[in-house]
Design an enzyme around this catalytic site. Structure first.
Site, mmCIF file in Angstrom:
data_model
loop_
_atom_site.group_PDB
_atom_site.id
_atom_site.type_symbol
_atom_site.label_atom_id
_atom_site.label_comp_id
_atom_site.label_asym_id
_atom_site.label_seq_id
_atom_site.Cartn_x
_atom_site.Cartn_y
_atom_site.Cartn_z
ATOM 1 N N ASP A 205 37.627 63.121 59.112
ATOM 2 C CA ASP A 205 37.651 62.184 57.997
ATOM 3 C C ASP A 205 36.325 62.248 57.226
ATOM 4 O OD1 ASP A 205 39.224 59.927 56.843
ATOM 5 O OD2 ASP A 205 37.442 58.779 57.360
ATOM 6 N N GLU A 259 38.154 67.029 55.827
ATOM 7 C CA GLU A 259 38.507 66.349 54.572
ATOM 8 C C GLU A 259 37.282 66.441 53.674
ATOM 9 O OE1 GLU A 259 39.921 62.143 52.571
ATOM 10 O OE2 GLU A 259 38.540 62.129 54.239
HETATM 11 C C1 GLC Z 1 39.607 59.179 54.231
HETATM 12 C C2 GLC Z 1 40.992 58.778 54.646
HETATM 13 C C3 GLC Z 1 41.334 57.490 53.972
HETATM 14 C C4 GLC Z 1 40.335 56.450 54.425
HETATM 15 C C5 GLC Z 1 38.914 56.889 54.166
HETATM 16 C C6 GLC Z 1 37.933 56.059 54.915
HETATM 17 O O1 GLC Z 1 39.516 59.456 52.885
HETATM 18 O O2 GLC Z 1 41.898 59.798 54.353
HETATM 19 O O3 GLC Z 1 42.632 57.074 54.238
HETATM 20 O O4 GLC Z 1 40.577 55.242 53.751
HETATM 21 O O5 GLC Z 1 38.696 58.202 54.601
HETATM 22 O O6 GLC Z 1 38.027 56.320 56.284
#
Ligand code: GLC
Length: 542
Positions: A205, A259
């Site tokens: 994440d 991500e």
């Molecule tokens: C990432 C996740 C999202 C979340 C954010 C904070 O972007 O995909 O859903 O709200 O991180 O953890």
């Protein structure tokens, strides 16, 4: 290298399960691990290779589980550790790999370490695990700097004793201080905990946020073109190198997928160097408007930069944070945006669905690995009319009720039957699904689509099965072809190996089928031997 001898993750199709919306086994209206276990045969039959699970850990659910209070246990709403272990064994028995989410930038404000930090005094060592700072101004009542939370409002919250702490997301998500060795050690323990249980990898994440500029400079004082001080700092790469070294000691070829909302392709691929992350989500592809030239530019840039580090590309159309692509592709502006009005623009869903079918054939034909977000194989659109009082995404509250947030792509899946909850919960369920399902979803349930040849579900099944049997698909290279006739400027046409070609018609005119051996698959029926606008074909070459 043949399909069987190369690492599994170089061309895996990975299906994202958003656990609270996938399948409810215990009738409380919230999806859970046992619901998912019951649906494993569906996922196997769909033809995917792996599952990525959004967080299933103990969480107060201030951000739907992305606020983790215990990284080594399952939230009781989702089940238990024993359920998780049984799920892993059952998935593996069906030849499905499992990637779990890891949330290292922040935890929950109920995490024991943050509770201890709050209980300790300003300046105490417990606070060093996070970013506690005194405020500015005569009374310290101004935040330590001008950073803004991604969910709206300042990125700092003041606690009772006057200190402030940093949270790049909701106030319930305090950012860890990755300069502290205890934070690093604790996450290494978590990685091993799940690797010991056989997981096949981690989705990281907000992977680029872990390291901050320790000076915490005001954003407004910096060159607008400079790298933001809360992300993409050089030190983050060292963390991922140490993670990679751990994963590589395990036999399962565990993989990391980052991500990384990084617009600069060169900065992006730095994370994918051979001793760092294996892969990263290709959000440039997700964000691309429905336009042949734009797609071609994104595809070329993706393949070019990934080749420099030897990493496979990934192809992503949707996830739990963005407007579902059936809706996006049916709008006047077909690109992705996080702007609040992106949640509300109207769409021509018939057009969006046609394009989504073509996009499925495009993304599954490109070199590398591909992601499928749950429900995309059913052609689900974004739900844009959820009653305001039911919205749960923290973005709704934090934006002062101006940004409806991401709930519209998180509505529980329709599985079967003509009445709500369409098989999402068992017949004897005591509660409604946690977000309401639209009436129109009866026709989109997995049961309603199964066996119906023109359905989105059957298109995905056929495409995924062909992807396994066509030796030229998956990892490898791509060669652009021309010869698609006068409308060629609106066409994506490429060859994979010597035997396979994909043509996507993004123009407004039908395009003649180019010379080929036979037609493997079409996203929509041909029109007098022409590929219709907004459709795609897979061809076997002679
Ligand atoms: C990432 C996740 C999202 C979340 C954010 C904070 O972007 O995909 O859903 O709200 O991180 O953890």
């Amino acid at each position: 290298m043949s399909r069987h001898s190369r690492p599994w993750w170089r061309d895996a199709v990975i299906y994202q399960v958003y656990p609270r919306s996938f399948a409810d086994g215990d009738g409380d209206g919230i999806g859970d691990v046992n619901g998912l276990r019951d649906r494993l045969p569906y996922l196997r039959d769909l033809g995917i290779d792996a599952i990525w699970l959004s967080p299933w850990y103990v969480s107060p659910m201030a951000d739907a589980g992305y606020d983790v209070a215990d990284y080594r246990d399952i939230d009781p709403r989702f089940g238990s550790l024993a359920h998780a272990e049984a799920f892993l064994a059952e998935a593996h028995a069906l030849d499905l790999r499992v990637i779990v989410d890891i949330v290292p930038n922040h935890c929950s404000d109920r995490h024991p370490a943050f509770a201890a930090a709050l209980a300790a005094a300003p300046g105490a060592p417990e606070r060093d695990l996070f970013w506690f700072r005194p405020g500015r101004g005569e009374h310290g009542d101004q935040p330590p700097n001008d950073w803004r939370s991604h969910f709206g409002g300042p990125a700092w919250t003041r606690v009772d004793d006057g200190d402030w702490y940093l949270h790049m997301f909701a106030p319930e998500q305090p950012d860890w201080n990755w300069d502290h060795p205890a934070v690093r050690a604790d996450f290494e323990t978590t990685l091993r905990f799940w690797l010991d249980r056989g997981v096949d990898g981690f989705r990281i994440d907000v992977a680029d946020h872990l390291v901050k500029d320790p000076a915490l400079p005001d954003q407004s004082t910096l060159d607008p073109a400079a790298i933001r001080p809360w992300r993409d700092q050089d030190g983050v790469h060292e963390i991922f190198r140490s993670w990679r070294a751990i994963a590589d000691t395990y036999p399962q070829q565990a993989v990391f997928v980052g991500e990384l909302w990084e617009p600069n392709a060169d900065r992006f691929t730095r994370y994918l160097r051979p001793d760092e992350l294996h892969t990263g989500f290709n959000f440039a592809f997700l964000a691309c408007p429905w336009d042949a030239l734009a797609f071609r530019a994104v595809i070329d840039e993706t393949l070019g930069t990934h080749a420099l580090v030897g990493a496979p590309a990934t192809w992503v159309l949707s996830n739990h944070d963005v407007v579902r692509h059936v809706t996006r592709y049916g709008r006047a502006d077909t690109s992705h945006s996080f702007a609040p009005d992106a949640m509300t623009q109207t769409a021509d869903l018939a057009l969006g669905t046609r394009r989504a079918r073509a996009a499925a054939l495009l993304s599954l034909a490109l070199p590398g690995s591909a992601y499928v977000y749950q429900g995309e194989e059913l052609g689900l659109p974004e739900v844009q009319d959820i009653a305001a009082e039911l919205l749960q995404d923290p973005r709704w509250l934090r934006s002062g009720f101006t940004d409806r947030g991401r709930d519209g792509c998180r509505v529980p899946l329709p599985w079967s039957g003509t009445a709500k909850p369409y098989g999402f919960s068992p017949d004897w369920a005591t509660a409604d699904p946690w977000l309401p399902q639209p009436e129109a979803w009866a026709a989109l349930s997995a049961q309603a689509q199964a066996g119906s040849r023109p359905s989105m579900l059957e298109l995905y099944r056929r495409a995924l099965h062909l992807r396994r049997t066509e030796p030229d698909l998956g990892d490898g290279t791509l060669t652009w072809l021309d010869g698609a006739g006068p409308a060629a400027h609106g066409v994506l046409y490429f060859r994979r190996g010597d035997g396979f070609a994909c043509l996507v018609n993004l123009s407004a005119e039908p395009v003649p089928l180019p010379p080929h051996g036979y037609l493997l698959l079409a996203s929509d029926p041909l029109q007098e031997l022409k590929v219709a606008p907004d459709s795609a074909v897979w061809l076997r070459l002679v």
